[in-house]
Design a protein around this motif. Structure first.
Motif, PDB file in Angstrom:
ATOM      1  N   ASP A 160      -2.340   6.380 -14.919  1.00  7.85           N
ATOM      2  CA  ASP A 160      -2.436   7.090 -16.435  1.00  7.85           C
ATOM      3  C   ASP A 160      -0.883   6.858 -17.273  1.00  7.85           C
ATOM      4  OD1 ASP A 160      -5.306   6.783 -15.766  1.00  7.85           O
ATOM      5  OD2 ASP A 160      -4.586   9.398 -15.100  1.00  7.85           O
ATOM      6  N   ILE A 161       0.085   6.740 -16.420  1.00  7.87           N
ATOM      7  CA  ILE A 161       1.378   6.436 -16.930  1.00  7.87           C
ATOM      8  C   ILE A 161       2.008   6.149 -17.461  1.00  7.87           C
ATOM      9  CG2 ILE A 161       1.590   9.224 -16.653  1.00  7.87           C
ATOM     10  CD1 ILE A 161       3.637   8.021 -13.815  1.00  7.87           C
ATOM     11  N   PRO A 162       2.878   4.982 -18.011  1.00  7.59           N
ATOM     12  CA  PRO A 162       3.417   3.936 -18.137  1.00  7.59           C
ATOM     13  C   PRO A 162       4.273   3.410 -17.201  1.00  7.59           C
ATOM     14  CG  PRO A 162       3.461   5.153 -20.069  1.00  7.59           C
ATOM     15  CD  PRO A 162       3.286   6.134 -18.888  1.00  7.59           C
ATOM     16  N   THR A 163       3.688   2.461 -16.308  1.00  5.49           N
ATOM     17  CA  THR A 163       5.340   1.390 -15.738  1.00  5.49           C
ATOM     18  C   THR A 163       6.425   1.073 -16.579  1.00  5.49           C
ATOM     19  OG1 THR A 163       4.014  -0.462 -15.377  1.00  5.49           O
ATOM     20  CG2 THR A 163       2.953   1.758 -13.913  1.00  5.49           C
ATOM     21  N   THR A 211      -0.581  -4.130 -10.414  1.00  7.25           N
ATOM     22  CA  THR A 211      -2.037  -3.273  -9.532  1.00  7.25           C
ATOM     23  C   THR A 211      -1.618  -1.660  -9.537  1.00  7.25           C
ATOM     24  OG1 THR A 211      -2.888  -4.597  -8.128  1.00  7.25           O
ATOM     25  CG2 THR A 211      -3.475  -2.212  -7.107  1.00  7.25           C
ATOM     26  N   ILE A 212      -0.729  -1.512  -9.561  1.00  8.94           N
ATOM     27  CA  ILE A 212       0.034  -0.175  -9.831  1.00  8.94           C
ATOM     28  C   ILE A 212       0.122   0.401 -11.473  1.00  8.94           C
ATOM     29  CG2 ILE A 212       2.661   1.693 -10.246  1.00  8.94           C
ATOM     30  CD1 ILE A 212       3.577  -0.347  -7.408  1.00  8.94           C
ATOM     31  N   THR A 213       0.080  -0.885 -12.171  1.00  6.31           N
ATOM     32  CA  THR A 213       0.169  -0.634 -14.049  1.00  6.31           C
ATOM     33  C   THR A 213      -0.932  -0.208 -14.400  1.00  6.31           C
ATOM     34  OG1 THR A 213       1.865  -1.905 -14.344  1.00  6.31           O
ATOM     35  CG2 THR A 213       0.719  -1.390 -16.302  1.00  6.31           C
ATOM     36  N   SER A 269       1.062  -1.167  -0.081  1.00  7.46           N
ATOM     37  CA  SER A 269      -0.118  -0.080  -0.133  1.00  7.46           C
ATOM     38  C   SER A 269       0.627   1.142   0.505  1.00  7.46           C
ATOM     39  CB  SER A 269      -0.854  -0.320   0.765  1.00  7.46           C
ATOM     40  OG  SER A 269      -1.419   1.299   1.578  1.00  7.46           O
ATOM     41  N   ALA A 270       1.964   1.117   0.870  1.00  5.49           N
ATOM     42  CA  ALA A 270       2.558   2.236   1.305  1.00  5.49           C
ATOM     43  C   ALA A 270       3.537   2.560  -0.891  1.00  5.49           C
ATOM     44  CB  ALA A 270       4.059   2.077   1.583  1.00  5.49           C
ATOM     45  N   ILE A 271       3.832   1.704  -0.963  1.00  3.18           N
ATOM     46  CA  ILE A 271       4.243   1.569  -2.907  1.00  3.18           C
ATOM     47  C   ILE A 271       3.490   2.019  -3.798  1.00  3.18           C
ATOM     48  CG2 ILE A 271       5.592   0.031  -4.881  1.00  3.18           C
ATOM     49  CD1 ILE A 271       7.015  -1.156  -2.271  1.00  3.18           C
ATOM     50  N   LEU A 272       2.001   1.693  -3.456  1.00  3.25           N
ATOM     51  CA  LEU A 272       0.857   2.686  -4.572  1.00  3.25           C
ATOM     52  C   LEU A 272       1.195   3.520  -4.174  1.00  3.25           C
ATOM     53  CD1 LEU A 272      -1.227   1.873  -6.607  1.00  3.25           C
ATOM     54  CD2 LEU A 272      -2.708   1.135  -4.522  1.00  3.25           C
ATOM     55  N   LYS A 273       0.842   4.323  -2.947  1.00  2.00           N
ATOM     56  CA  LYS A 273       0.925   5.893  -2.439  1.00  2.00           C
ATOM     57  C   LYS A 273       1.428   6.541  -2.930  1.00  2.00           C
ATOM     58  CE  LYS A 273      -2.094   5.480   1.643  1.00  2.00           C
ATOM     59  NZ  LYS A 273      -1.768   4.843   2.856  1.00  2.00           N
ATOM     60  N   GLY A 274       3.018   5.716  -2.916  1.00  2.00           N
ATOM     61  CA  GLY A 274       4.317   6.354  -3.100  1.00  2.00           C
ATOM     62  C   GLY A 274       4.280   6.675  -4.968  1.00  2.00           C
ATOM     63  N   ALA A 275       3.883   5.499  -5.730  1.00  2.04           N
ATOM     64  CA  ALA A 275       3.250   5.923  -7.487  1.00  2.04           C
ATOM     65  C   ALA A 275       2.282   6.741  -7.694  1.00  2.04           C
ATOM     66  CB  ALA A 275       3.418   4.145  -7.477  1.00  2.04           C
ATOM     67  N   LEU A 276       1.583   6.578  -6.772  1.00  4.23           N
ATOM     68  CA  LEU A 276       0.308   7.198  -7.029  1.00  4.23           C
ATOM     69  C   LEU A 276       0.797   9.107  -6.793  1.00  4.23           C
ATOM     70  CD1 LEU A 276      -2.681   5.446  -5.994  1.00  4.23           C
ATOM     71  CD2 LEU A 276      -2.137   6.230  -8.077  1.00  4.23           C
ATOM     72  N   ALA A 277       1.641   9.771  -6.241  1.00  7.14           N
ATOM     73  CA  ALA A 277       2.212  10.305  -5.545  1.00  7.14           C
ATOM     74  C   ALA A 277       3.056  11.169  -6.883  1.00  7.14           C
ATOM     75  CB  ALA A 277       2.921  10.756  -4.754  1.00  7.14           C
ATOM     76  N   LEU A 278       4.014  10.377  -7.464  1.00  5.97           N
ATOM     77  CA  LEU A 278       5.413  10.499  -8.357  1.00  5.97           C
ATOM     78  C   LEU A 278       4.458  10.912  -9.533  1.00  5.97           C
ATOM     79  CD1 LEU A 278       7.344   7.663  -8.524  1.00  5.97           C
ATOM     80  CD2 LEU A 278       8.111   9.840  -7.699  1.00  5.97           C
ATOM     81  N   GLN A 279       3.529  10.310 -10.605  1.00 12.16           N
ATOM     82  CA  GLN A 279       1.822  10.695 -11.187  1.00 12.16           C
ATOM     83  C   GLN A 279       1.372  11.599 -11.030  1.00 12.16           C
ATOM     84  OE1 GLN A 279      -0.706   8.436 -13.707  1.00 12.16           O
ATOM     85  NE2 GLN A 279      -2.593   8.790 -11.669  1.00 12.16           N
ATOM     86  N   GLU A 280       1.191  11.914  -9.499  1.00  6.59           N
ATOM     87  CA  GLU A 280       0.612  13.749  -9.584  1.00  6.59           C
ATOM     88  C   GLU A 280       1.195  14.239  -9.586  1.00  6.59           C
ATOM     89  OE1 GLU A 280      -2.593  14.529  -8.717  1.00  6.59           O
ATOM     90  OE2 GLU A 280      -2.252  16.218  -7.955  1.00  6.59           O
ATOM     91  N   ALA A 281       2.550  14.218  -8.974  1.00  7.95           N
ATOM     92  CA  ALA A 281       3.801  14.914  -9.240  1.00  7.95           C
ATOM     93  C   ALA A 281       4.300  15.509 -10.638  1.00  7.95           C
ATOM     94  CB  ALA A 281       5.422  14.684  -8.555  1.00  7.95           C
ATOM     95  N   VAL A 327       9.514   4.118 -13.665  1.00 10.51           N
ATOM     96  CA  VAL A 327      10.620   2.052 -13.494  1.00 10.51           C
ATOM     97  C   VAL A 327       9.974   1.604 -11.931  1.00 10.51           C
ATOM     98  CG1 VAL A 327      12.285   1.435 -12.764  1.00 10.51           C
ATOM     99  CG2 VAL A 327      12.949   3.313 -14.780  1.00 10.51           C
ATOM    100  N   LEU A 328       9.418   0.800 -11.955  1.00  9.42           N
ATOM    101  CA  LEU A 328       9.521   0.113 -10.972  1.00  9.42           C
ATOM    102  C   LEU A 328      10.320  -1.350 -10.623  1.00  9.42           C
ATOM    103  CD1 LEU A 328       5.225  -1.020 -10.910  1.00  9.42           C
ATOM    104  CD2 LEU A 328       6.629   0.373  -9.488  1.00  9.42           C
ATOM    105  N   GLU A 329      11.127  -1.177  -9.552  1.00  6.14           N
ATOM    106  CA  GLU A 329      11.788  -2.184 -10.081  1.00  6.14           C
ATOM    107  C   GLU A 329      11.195  -3.255  -8.237  1.00  6.14           C
ATOM    108  OE1 GLU A 329      15.772  -0.741  -9.462  1.00  6.14           O
ATOM    109  OE2 GLU A 329      16.577  -3.029  -9.148  1.00  6.14           O
TER     110      GLU A 329
END
Ligand code: KIV
Length: 258
Positions: free
Chosen positions: A197-200, A191-193, A162-174, A180-182
């Motif tokens: 709305d941006i490519p993973t 789930t993140i993909t 859940s923390a990584i998903l929130k982080g990914a959404l914040a990166l998109q929002e920024a 890059v998902l490692e």
């Protein structure tokens, strides 16, 4: 295309049917060869610390090293989007992050990449505010390898996912144009993909080599061409034996001059 148009073209590949292809390069000939082969993104990764400079991890890489290698790669690339990796300690404040991004752009990068989620948002906004495209990097963060005591798969617990998903959404929002998902577990990558709305662009996020969990793939060039045989990550698919070819050619050369 200018750098922003190139980054927007990558962003527009989301859901377009063709996965985003990305590879690392650290020098002019490799950058040129990858570009001529048609790869979408060439990352001058701080993995150069290990696979080119012989350090044990990326924490030894400096901005001066990244600037030098980014300039070499950029001289060989005409079409692909060149991304300069921001090394550890080079983006501790929004001001420092922007100065670092400008250094890499002046060396020839079209865009920059930095590691981390929510705590990087202000830094990313400051870089994008100056017109420089940013690609995020979340999941396993190699620049934190010392604190974490090794390279560990991420997303194995509900809290971590859940923390990584929130982080990914914040990166998109920024404003990142891709992420890059490692080394996250395949279910989290999927789930993140599906939520973004941006490519993973994944590395080490598949259950099997044919499974697709992200919108694209990135690989370290030395892993796929077999030019750094002393360590190959378990998820890498080795497609050539450059180390073996070099060994063969050098032995043949030595024999030829005896
Ligand atoms: O530095 C690098 O090569 C990277 C890739 C592993 C994505 O960041």
């Amino acid at each position: 295309m200018n750098p922003t148009e190139k980054a927007n073209a990558i962003k527009a590949m989301k859901g377009g049917g063709r996965p985003v292809s990305a590879l690392t390069a650290y020098d002019y000939p490799t950058g040129r060869l990858l570009d001529e082969a048609g790869v979408d993104i060439i990352l001058v990764g701080d993995s150069l610390g290990m696979v080119v400079l012989g350090f044990p991890d990326t924490t030894h890489v400096t901005l001066a090293m990244m600037e030098h290698h980014t300039a070499a790669v950029a001289r060989g690339v005409r079409n692909a989007l060149v991304v300069g990796d921001m090394p550890i300690h080079s983006y501790q404040t929004p001001q420092q992050a922007l100065a670092t991004a400008r250094t890499l752009v002046n060396a020839g990068a079209d865009a920059v990449k930095l590691e981390g989620g929510i705590r990087q948002v202000e830094k990313i906004r400051s870089i994008i505010g100056a017109g420089i495209p940013v690609i995020g990097h979340h999941g396993m963060l190699p620049q934190r390898v010392r604190e974490e005591g090794g390279y560990k798969k991420k997303g194995k617990t509900e809290a971590e996912s859940s923390a990584i998903l929130k982080g990914a959404l914040a990166l998109q929002e920024a404003g990142c144009f891709a992420i890059v998902l490692e080394s996250v577990v395949p279910e989290l990558a999927e789930t993140i993909t599906s939520r973004l709305d941006i490519p993973t662009i994944g590395i080490g996020c598949k259950g099997t080599s044919t499974q697709q969990t992200c919108d694209g793939e990135i690989a370290v060039i030395t892993d796929i061409i077999g030019s750094y045989p002393w360590f190959v990550p378990p998820f890498a698919t080795v497609r050539a034996d450059v180390a073996g070819e070099i060994n063969h050619a050098v032995r043949e050369y030595i024999a030829s001059i005896q």
